[in-house]
Design a protein around this motif. Structure first.
Motif, PDB file in Angstrom:
ATOM      1  N   MET A 115       0.856  -1.192   0.000  1.00  0.00           N
ATOM      2  CA  MET A 115       0.000   0.000   0.000  1.00  0.00           C
ATOM      3  C   MET A 115       0.892   1.242   0.000  1.00  0.00           C
ATOM      4  SD  MET A 115      -3.068  -1.315   0.155  1.00  0.00           S
ATOM      5  CE  MET A 115      -4.091   0.134   0.367  1.00  0.00           C
TER       6      MET A 115
ATOM      7  N   ARG B 276      -8.280   3.676  -0.237  1.00  0.00           N
ATOM      8  CA  ARG B 276      -6.867   3.602  -0.632  1.00  0.00           C
ATOM      9  C   ARG B 276      -6.722   2.347  -1.475  1.00  0.00           C
ATOM     10  NH1 ARG B 276      -3.561   7.860   0.390  1.00  0.00           N
ATOM     11  NH2 ARG B 276      -1.756   6.571   0.912  1.00  0.00           N
ATOM     12  N   GLN B 277      -6.022   2.468  -2.589  1.00  0.00           N
ATOM     13  CA  GLN B 277      -5.851   1.304  -3.460  1.00  0.00           C
ATOM     14  C   GLN B 277      -4.400   0.860  -3.443  1.00  0.00           C
ATOM     15  OE1 GLN B 277      -7.489   1.571  -7.400  1.00  0.00           O
ATOM     16  NE2 GLN B 277      -6.378  -0.215  -8.124  1.00  0.00           N
ATOM     17  N   GLY B 278      -4.197  -0.439  -3.314  1.00  0.00           N
ATOM     18  CA  GLY B 278      -2.850  -0.981  -3.330  1.00  0.00           C
ATOM     19  C   GLY B 278      -2.796  -2.268  -4.123  1.00  0.00           C
ATOM     20  N   LYS B 279      -1.704  -2.990  -3.939  1.00  0.00           N
ATOM     21  CA  LYS B 279      -1.489  -4.225  -4.680  1.00  0.00           C
ATOM     22  C   LYS B 279      -1.427  -5.407  -3.724  1.00  0.00           C
ATOM     23  CE  LYS B 279       2.072  -2.211  -6.495  1.00  0.00           C
ATOM     24  NZ  LYS B 279       3.362  -1.978  -7.178  1.00  0.00           N
ATOM     25  N   ARG B 280      -1.856  -6.540  -4.244  1.00  0.00           N
ATOM     26  CA  ARG B 280      -1.780  -7.774  -3.471  1.00  0.00           C
ATOM     27  C   ARG B 280      -1.069  -8.817  -4.326  1.00  0.00           C
ATOM     28  NH1 ARG B 280      -5.165 -11.203   0.137  1.00  0.00           N
ATOM     29  NH2 ARG B 280      -5.147 -13.281  -0.769  1.00  0.00           N
TER      30      ARG B 280
ATOM     31  N   ASP C 234     -10.194  -7.529  -1.399  1.00  0.00           N
ATOM     32  CA  ASP C 234      -9.105  -8.092  -2.203  1.00  0.00           C
ATOM     33  C   ASP C 234      -9.682  -8.560  -3.525  1.00  0.00           C
ATOM     34  OD1 ASP C 234      -6.919  -7.842  -0.426  1.00  0.00           O
ATOM     35  OD2 ASP C 234      -7.618  -9.562   0.709  1.00  0.00           O
TER      36      ASP C 234
ATOM     37  N   LYS D 227      -5.423  -6.678  -6.726  1.00  0.00           N
ATOM     38  CA  LYS D 227      -5.603  -5.350  -6.142  1.00  0.00           C
ATOM     39  C   LYS D 227      -6.146  -5.475  -4.732  1.00  0.00           C
ATOM     40  CE  LYS D 227      -8.084  -4.344  -9.760  1.00  0.00           C
ATOM     41  NZ  LYS D 227      -9.025  -3.696 -10.690  1.00  0.00           N
ATOM     42  N   ARG D 228      -5.791  -4.499  -3.911  1.00  0.00           N
ATOM     43  CA  ARG D 228      -6.286  -4.445  -2.547  1.00  0.00           C
ATOM     44  C   ARG D 228      -6.856  -3.056  -2.312  1.00  0.00           C
ATOM     45  NH1 ARG D 228      -4.722  -6.105   3.040  1.00  0.00           N
ATOM     46  NH2 ARG D 228      -4.864  -4.229   4.276  1.00  0.00           N
ATOM     47  N   PHE D 229      -8.094  -3.003  -1.872  1.00  0.00           N
ATOM     48  CA  PHE D 229      -8.737  -1.730  -1.568  1.00  0.00           C
ATOM     49  C   PHE D 229      -8.989  -1.661  -0.073  1.00  0.00           C
ATOM     50  CE2 PHE D 229      -9.950  -2.708  -5.914  1.00  0.00           C
ATOM     51  CZ  PHE D 229      -9.753  -1.504  -6.568  1.00  0.00           C
ATOM     52  N   GLU D 230      -8.579  -0.563   0.540  1.00  0.00           N
ATOM     53  CA  GLU D 230      -8.915  -0.320   1.944  1.00  0.00           C
ATOM     54  C   GLU D 230      -9.987   0.758   1.980  1.00  0.00           C
ATOM     55  OE1 GLU D 230      -4.496  -1.332   3.874  1.00  0.00           O
ATOM     56  OE2 GLU D 230      -5.353   0.680   4.050  1.00  0.00           O
TER      57      GLU D 230
END
Lengths: 81, 81
Positions: free
Chosen positions: A9, A38-42, B7, B41-44
């Motif tokens: 993140m 908030r967007q991130g990577k997995r 996720d 992708k991961r969204f919080e």
């Protein structure tokens, strides 16, 4: 085979335009209860053999080197059952 | 404020060129123990007020509509403590 998950993140102080775009789109689509995105990577990594402490340390080094940019991103490493 | 994590991963039968590129780069960088990588992708999401069952259902609908493409992606919704 065992799986290790690396979540990457952006650091909290770094602007996240992707997340902001999603947050702005949600109310337009009728979703009103979400105030911040908030967007991130997995990354799901399948490792060879057992998940030892050494293997976790290797994944952590790989995350620092390739999966995340430690200047602007934080990451977490965890083993998924 | 409570946080809900979504996720999003490509379905297992969908080719993942990003993950393949990472998996191919790892041995070149000296990381040999990782045999497969999938990238997603991961969204919080920060929600307004309490995380009720209704709120989770709303997040699930938002994920189906905006965060994931259900034709090619699977997603999971969970509350983070």
């Amino acid at each position: 085979m065992p799986r290790v998950v690396v979540d990457v993140m952006l650091k909290p102080e770094i602007l996240d335009p992707q997340g902001q775009a999603v947050a702005a789109a949600l109310p337009r689509l009728g979703f009103d209860g979400i105030v911040r995105v908030r967007q991130g990577k997995r990354f799901e990594l399948t490792v060879d053999g057992e998940v030892t402490d050494d293997r976790i340390a290797e994944v952590r080094r790989a995350a620092e080197t390739l999966l995340a940019n430690p200047v602007i991103e934080d990451f977490t490493v965890r083993v998924e059952p």
